[in-house]
Design an enzyme around this catalytic site. Structure first.
Site, PDB file in Angstrom:
ATOM      1  N   GLU A  82       0.833  -1.205   0.000  1.00  0.00           N
ATOM      2  CA  GLU A  82       0.000   0.000   0.000  1.00  0.00           C
ATOM      3  C   GLU A  82       0.862   1.246   0.000  1.00  0.00           C
ATOM      4  O   GLU A  82       0.366   2.352   0.120  1.00  0.00           O
ATOM      5  CB  GLU A  82      -0.973  -0.017   1.185  1.00  0.00           C
ATOM      6  CG  GLU A  82      -0.333  -0.054   2.561  1.00  0.00           C
ATOM      7  CD  GLU A  82      -0.443   1.264   3.304  1.00  0.00           C
ATOM      8  OE1 GLU A  82       0.538   2.033   3.183  1.00  0.00           O
ATOM      9  OE2 GLU A  82      -1.441   1.492   3.992  1.00  0.00           O
ATOM     10  N   CYS A 114      -3.312  -4.543   3.703  1.00  0.00           N
ATOM     11  CA  CYS A 114      -2.244  -5.391   4.243  1.00  0.00           C
ATOM     12  C   CYS A 114      -2.213  -6.794   3.658  1.00  0.00           C
ATOM     13  O   CYS A 114      -1.395  -7.603   4.082  1.00  0.00           O
ATOM     14  CB  CYS A 114      -2.367  -5.468   5.761  1.00  0.00           C
ATOM     15  SG  CYS A 114      -2.188  -3.862   6.542  1.00  0.00           S
ATOM     16  N   HIS A 236      -2.635 -12.011  10.397  1.00  0.00           N
ATOM     17  CA  HIS A 236      -2.237 -10.619  10.229  1.00  0.00           C
ATOM     18  C   HIS A 236      -2.140  -9.965  11.605  1.00  0.00           C
ATOM     19  O   HIS A 236      -2.905 -10.269  12.509  1.00  0.00           O
ATOM     20  CB  HIS A 236      -3.213  -9.856   9.334  1.00  0.00           C
ATOM     21  CG  HIS A 236      -2.801  -8.412   9.192  1.00  0.00           C
ATOM     22  ND1 HIS A 236      -1.546  -8.067   8.747  1.00  0.00           N
ATOM     23  CD2 HIS A 236      -3.437  -7.256   9.495  1.00  0.00           C
ATOM     24  CE1 HIS A 236      -1.436  -6.744   8.768  1.00  0.00           C
ATOM     25  NE2 HIS A 236      -2.569  -6.226   9.214  1.00  0.00           N
TER      26      HIS A 236
END
Lengths: 353, 388, 134
Positions: A82, A114, A236
């Site tokens: 990103e 992400c 994550h």
């Protein structure tokens, strides 16, 4: 056809800043922030580092471990991030030149907050599985920024990992992948804006937790597996707490997620987070061990993977490139002023001719 | 080849000359040299101008025509040529003018060197200076000209045991000489601790190891020897003017503690003049950085390789020493307007050889040498002047 | 626009593309068409290779006065590195404390940002050196 990871490589910039130091500058309780986020320090890229250099370093580490692979056999390369240095112009073309796999190949940059790196893995799986390419390279890397003083500033960090996806001499078979995707605006950055915005606590329950658990359950169901079947799990990790909580919700133990949980040391590396966690697991995993992976990207979606380590890992030359632990330990702590200078948060004078 | 003499010299003061433009500088030096030679404008056959970077300093190219124009020579339509070889532009312009007269093509030639540097900021001026190095393979990677000379210094210290103090002594000595030169930018003596404690520029070199940014111009008038005495009673003979090149990038060489181009140009010059280094009484050398003077006095054959630092510390290069080096103050103290420097060196030699150097006069000077270098020595001109 | 001027050097900037004279064995960087020692004897015998990226520090400095492009890195180290193939390169040394740097120290090339054509211009990448661990 079995498709999986043939090689991997990681990279984390060596500079670190602590939550205490950030809190000191903004008049916040950095210590409390550190505890609530479970972040002791976050990585900071040098002024001459960006997603392209981080991706290149990771991809070169990946190639160092498989000198027998001819870069010209790589038919696809995707960089998920990103924080690509260019809004228009791919990061991947530079990485591809730098590892010597261009020009007879396809390249694209990915963005899905992400989880852009794991999306790249899925793409490569499809290309390899359908015999469109012999090898594909999937990279997740970021030099993410939080606005000065924003809670994000305590976590947004830099790092990345690269995976060589193929069907021959696989060190880790990807048995299965499933994704769960909805339209959920929990975190975003508008075109032309320097820093991302987020929905505060909206990023939690309806976003991270809903998507990660949904993708996880899909994988477990479709592979007919239970959490106890895995030696390792990596989720994550926007902070240290979320992955611990989601692991507990799904029935994974702290021990299973320990190796892949890097955020407490290096912060949230965004697209690099799950790829780096998975790399840390590949640094130590043994044949037959299983790895459960769920990446999350705001906006929102989660990619789940079921992975089994093969016997090839015993012949695989991990030491041909630095392990993740090397990058975790090789660090230099900087103060906020240096951090602000490195990250372009200070307006500098324009040269007067 | 005809013998050639210098029959006139002129120059501006060197320094921050805020009220003067490049054309003002060029004209002032040129007219002074022409007046010194007692010439009329119509006597001049050609003009050569040494200038490194007017395009970047004042956004003006085509400066030879400009200076010819403002010197009142445009109406005579003489050939006016600008010569560029970074810091060696002036020395090279002189050599081209010398060749033009020696060949018989021209009888009287004016050679000027000029640079207007203070119209840009210090940072940009240093960037312009670095264009003398290899932009693509040195400068893009963060090297500056100072950093390249710093690495030369580091290597000289490593290979020969040269000390930081010996290197610094070059600046001390040149400031001492500069204090005796009314045209020098710095006419102030400094001590060793000033050099050693100055802010670092590129370690181990500090501010006082670097020649300053300067405005200035210098000019000489060349004439065939057979006609020289009709203009002056003290013609100075050009005994030799030799030029050599080397790789543009410092890293492409097998050694960085010698400038091969200086060695070769010196050999060629001494051979042409039938002279030896030991016969030279004074030398103007290219001390854009202190370490460069140490390399120069070794490469010119004044001292054995590795002994330049010691010789400097022992006073052998000061006024009254074995060979008086940079009696003008050198680039360090007289100032360093890039394109003017090579010509200003010759002006100093002529003053000395005429016996007109005042307080810094080298007694009974009959043979002087000038060494002018571009970048890290990719172009070097060595000239020998003697009393005719 | 300086874009093409930088772009055409990318193979050497990214991957240390060099050339070897197969008449004398000397390596040149960046590539050149003719060996500067063998001259015409080298014609047709110049062979491309990528340097392996490792070498030792030949000389070094710490830059305190830098061009505006490098302002943010100050002070930074510049090194000349004798590559294992025999050819010498100049670039920055990163990840090092100047007091630990010595002539002869082993270093390895890595890819970093070199500069940019202003905030809206092309970004240039190329090699810098870092110490080899251990």
């Amino acid at each position: 056809m079995e498709v999986g990871i043939v090689s991997y490589g990681a990279y984390v910039p060596r500079y670190r800043i602590t939550p205490q130091e950030i809190g000191r500058v903004w008049g916040s309780d950095g210590e409390a922030m550190s505890k609530s986020l479970l972040i002791n320090s976050k990585s900071v890229p040098a002024p001459d580092e960006d997603v392209i250099t981080i991706s290149t370093e990771a991809a070169r580490n990946m190639m160092r471990r498989v000198p027998e692979v001819d870069p010209k056999d790589i038919g696809a390369l995707y960089v998920g991030s990103e924080s690509h240095p260019y809004a228009v112009k791919p990061s991947g073309t530079i990485v591809a030149e730098a590892i010597g796999c261009s020009p007879n190949m396809t390249v694209a940059d990915y963005e899905f907050a992400c989880k852009a790196g794991t999306a790249a893995i899925q793409t490569c799986m499809g290309l390899v599985g359908s015999c469109m390419v012999k090898y594909g390279v999937a990279i997740g890397a970021d030099t993410s920024q939080g606005a000065p003083g924003d809670p994000l500033e305590y976590s947004a960090s830099a790092g990345g990992a690269s995976f060589l996806i193929g069907s021959k001499d696989i060190i880790a078979v990807i048995n299965h992948t499933s994704s769960f995707t909805t339209d959920t605006p929990d975190f975003w950055r508008r075109e032309g804006q320097d820093y991302p915005s987020h929905g505060g606590r909206f990023t939690g329950e309806p976003a991270y937790f809903k998507h990660v658990t949904s993708a996880a359950k899909l994988v477990l169901k479709r592979t007919n597996s239970a959490p106890a079947d895995y030696q390792y799990a990596v989720f994550h990790q926007p902070n240290g707490k979320f992955p611990q909580r989601v692991a507990k919700m799904l029935g994974f133990t702290d021990k299973q997620i320990e190796v892949g949980l890097l955020t407490p040391q290096i912060g949230n590396t965004y697209s690099g987070a799950v790829p780096l966690g998975l790399s840390a697991i590949l640094d130590v995993a043994q044949p037959g061990e299983r790895v459960f992976v769920v990446a999350y990207g705001s906006g929102a979606g989660a990619d789940g993977f079921d992975i089994t380590i093969t016997d090839n890992i015993t012949r695989f030359n991990r030491s041909a490139a630095p392990l993740v632990s090397h990058y975790i330990e090789d660090k230099k702590v900087i103060d906020y002023a240096t951090y602000a200078k490195f990250r372009g948060k200070i307006r500098v004078k324009e040269e007067v001719a | 080849m005809r013998e050639v003499a210098i029959i006139g010299i002129g120059g501006t003061k060197f320094g921050e000359l805020w009220d003067m433009s490049l054309r003002d500088l060029g004209i002032q030096a040129g007219l002074a040299a022409v007046a010194d030679a007692k010439l009329a404008a119509e006597d001049i056959d050609a003009l050569y101008v040494g200038n490194m970077s007017a395009g970047r300093f004042i956004e003006q190219e085509h400066v030879a025509a400009l200076i010819a124009d403002y010197s009142g020579l445009a109406r005579d339509n003489i050939p006016a040529t600008r010569i560029e070889a970074a810091g060696a532009s002036g020395g090279l312009a002189f050599r081209e003018g010398y060749l033009a007269v020696a060949s018989g093509m021209h009888d009287i030639v004016v050679v000027g060197g000029a640079e207007k540097m203070t119209d840009v900021g210090d940072v940009l001026a240093a960037e312009i200076q670095s264009t003398a190095a290899d932009q693509q393979w040195e400068v893009v990677f963060g090297a500056t000209l100072a950093s390249l000379f710093a690495m030369i210094a580091r290597r000289h210290m490593y290979e020969f045991g040269t000390t930081r103090e010996q290197i610094a002594q070059v600046a001390v000595k040149n400031h001492k000489h500069g204090a005796l030169n009314p045209n020098a930018q710095y006419q102030r003596e400094i001590d060793l601790s000033t050099v050693l404690n100055a802010s670092p520029v590129a370690e181990p070199l500090g501010v006082f190891d670097c020649a300053p940014l300067s405005d200035g111009a210098a000019a000489v008038v060349l004439c065939s020897m057979d006609r020289a005495r009709s203009y002056t009673s003290k013609p100075i003979r050009i005994a030799a003017s030799a030029q050599a090149s080397d790789t543009l990038a410092l890293h492409s060489r097998t050694t960085v503690t010698s400038f091969k181009a200086t060695q070769v140009a010196a050999q060629r010059a001494f051979r042409q003049a039938g002279r030896r280094p030991e016969q030279v009484q004074l030398a103007e050398v290219h001390d854009n950085f202190t370490i460069a003077e140490i390399l120069a006095i070794e490469d010119l054959g004044f001292f054995p390789k590795g002994q330049g630092g010691k010789a400097t510390m022992d006073g052998e290069t000061a006024l009254g020493g074995k060979v008086a080096v940079n009696t003008s103050g050198g680039l360090k103290a007289r100032g360093f307007p890039f394109g003017a420097t090579g010509v200003a060196q010759l002006v100093e030699l002529v003053e000395q050889l005429r016996g007109e150097a005042g307080k810094r006069q080298v007694p009974d000077a009959t043979l002087g040498l000038a060494q002018n270098a571009g970048g890290t020595g990719a172009t070097v001109v060595v000239s020998l002047l003697e009393v005719a | 626009m300086a874009t093409a001027r930088f772009w055409r050097e990318n193979p050497s900037r990214y991957n240390l593309k060099a050339v070897r004279c197969n008449n004398c064995g000397r390596v040149f960087f960046p590539p050149r068409g003719v060996c500067s020692v063998c001259h015409r004897k080298s014609i047709g015998k110049m062979e491309c290779l990528n340097l392996k990226g490792e070498g030792e520090v030949f000389s070094f400095t710490v830059v305190h006065e830098a061009p505006s492009q490098f302002e943010i890195l100050k002070p930074y180290m510049v090194v000349m590195v004798k590559m294992d193939e025999g050819v010498m390169l100049t670039s920055q040394l990163i990840n090092s404390d100047p007091k630990d740097v010595k002539i002869g120290m082993r270093v390895k090339a890595t890819l970093r940002r070199l500069g940019e054509d202003g905030p809206s211009g092309v970004i240039y990448y190329g090699y810098k050196f870092r110490p080899i661990e251990g």
